[in-house]
Scaffold this active site. Structure first.
Site, mmCIF file in Angstrom:
data_model
loop_
_atom_site.group_PDB
_atom_site.id
_atom_site.type_symbol
_atom_site.label_atom_id
_atom_site.label_comp_id
_atom_site.label_asym_id
_atom_site.label_seq_id
_atom_site.Cartn_x
_atom_site.Cartn_y
_atom_site.Cartn_z
ATOM 1 N N HIS A 98 -4.186 -12.650 5.001
ATOM 2 C CA HIS A 98 -3.434 -11.420 4.777
ATOM 3 C C HIS A 98 -2.861 -11.469 3.360
ATOM 4 C CE1 HIS A 98 -1.014 -7.875 5.878
ATOM 5 N NE2 HIS A 98 -0.107 -8.412 5.066
ATOM 6 N N CYS A 99 -3.285 -10.521 2.531
ATOM 7 C CA CYS A 99 -2.884 -10.513 1.126
ATOM 8 C C CYS A 99 -1.785 -9.477 0.917
ATOM 9 C CB CYS A 99 -4.083 -10.207 0.229
ATOM 10 S SG CYS A 99 -3.698 -10.262 -1.523
ATOM 11 N N PRO A 100 -0.569 -9.908 0.615
ATOM 12 C CA PRO A 100 0.494 -8.911 0.380
ATOM 13 C C PRO A 100 0.316 -8.164 -0.928
ATOM 14 C CG PRO A 100 1.308 -11.125 -0.030
ATOM 15 C CD PRO A 100 -0.070 -11.286 0.531
ATOM 16 N N GLY A 156 -1.681 -5.354 0.085
ATOM 17 C CA GLY A 156 -1.063 -4.638 1.195
ATOM 18 C C GLY A 156 -1.956 -4.492 2.402
#
Length: 374
Positions: A168-170, A173
């Site tokens: 999950h890449c912040p 997003g």
């Protein structure tokens, strides 16, 4: 009679999907709920490229090549396109099991493992799956009520099982999975090239500026130091180049006071002499290049002059003159019928020429009287 058509509100599946995702544009855009860092990513990319295009590109396009901003713009647009595609697309979320499917899976698990005695921990829910002669274990997801496919995992932030889950890449997003991994890779690749490109040409820009500043600094500061040395010695550049006071003769500078302060005060603070070049003075007639008067003109200038003595007078037009006889009665200009020689003579005998000849005569007479008195 009017017929009223009542449209029933249609409920889309994305409105009822479980999980922690947000949807926009009628379900076409899918993102995680934590979008603050994604906005920071947009701000950093847009801000950096805006400054680069506004300042460095304008200078580099003129000094080096106009292809520099074009290639940078292509990298920028490609990076933004892949970023938005990564952020707004479905990463490969696996739908959760329906109640009937979940009940059927529970029945299969109980049939396989048998009844579990009271107080004992049930065995792990695992299925074996063979891929390329390799046994791969399929784990059961208690949240989604399914056996996850190979390489799938449950994202704790989005609360969904994602096929071929990477992470999950912040910064984008969204989760990175099977359906958006290629766009994520293209995004980081193009962004890396863009960063290297901007950084390299920033160094070139700074190097050019530093080079220009270095030569300017070297020339200006060096020139200032050289003239400070000359002021301290009360010496000129010409004398220093010729070696007037430092050559083989070893002649001491007669203009130097032997003191740096006195030399500086004389050169920089001493009174300025007045200019000996009379730039705004009136130039005498002899020096203005006029023709010296002849003997005949000099003798004729000594005679008394009358306003009606000249045969004709020139008007403002070179081809016309005033007749002396008609001038007494009328001021209408008439064309002079005399020959060119007589016209020239008329011009020489005009009042203006007479005045100039008188001035020359007086100056010559004063010169002769001075010479005789001496």
């Amino acid at each position: 009679m009017s017929v009223m058509v009542v449209r029933k509100k249609v409920t889309r599946k994305w409105e009822k999907l479980p999980g922690r995702n947000t949807f926009c544009c009628d379900g076409r855009v899918m993102m995680a709920r934590q979008k603050g860092i994604f906005y920071l990513t947009l701000f950093l990319i847009l801000g950096t490229c805006t400054l680069f295009f506004a300042f460095e590109c304008r200078y580099l396009a003129v000094q080096l090549s106009p292809a520099i901003p074009v290639f940078a713009a292509m990298l920028f647009l490609f990076s933004m396109a892949t970023l938005l595609r990564t952020s707004f697309s479905d990463p490969g979320v696996i739908p959760r099991a329906l109640p009937d499917e979940a009940a059927f899976i529970e029945m299969e698990i109980e049939a396989t493992n048998g009844a579990v005695p009271q107080g004992q921990r049930p065995p792990p829910r695992i299925k074996n799956f063979q891929i390329n002669n390799q046994i791969v274990k399929l784990k059961y997801c208690y949240t989604c009520k399914i056996f996850r496919p190979p390489r799938a995992s449950h994202c704790s932030i989005c609360d969904n099982c994602v096929e071929r889950f990477d992470h999950h890449c912040p910064w984008v997003g969204n989760c990175v999975g099977k359906r958006n991994y290629r766009y994520f890779y293209l995004f980081i690749l193009s962004l890396s090239l863009l960063t290297i490109y901007v950084f390299a040409f920033n160094i070139v820009y700074v190097a050019l500026k530093v080079l220009i500043c270095f030569f300017t600094l070297w020339s200006v500061v060096g020139l200032t130091g050289f003239h400070t040395f000359l002021v301290a010695l009360n010496q000129t550049t010409n004398e220093d180049i010729k070696g007037s006071w430092t050559g083989k003769n070893r002649v001491q500078n007669p203009y130097s006071h032997g003191n740096i302060v006195k030399n500086c005060c004389e050169v920089l603070c001493g009174p300025l002499p007045p200019s000996v070049l009379d730039r705004r003075g009136i130039l005498p007639l002899e020096e203005s290049g006029s023709r010296p008067p002849s003997t005949q003109e000099t003798s004729s200038s000594l005679l008394p002059q009358s306003p009606y003595q000249d045969p004709c007078r020139r008007s403002q037009s070179p081809a016309r003159c005033y007749d002396t006889r008609s001038q007494r009665n009328s001021s209408t200009p008439v064309r002079c019928r005399r020959t060119p020689a007589l016209r020239k003579r008329c011009h020489l005998q005009s009042p203006q020429s007479h005045h100039r000849r008188q001035l020359k005569r007086r100056s010559s007479l004063s010169t002769e009287e001075t010479f005789v008195s001496v």
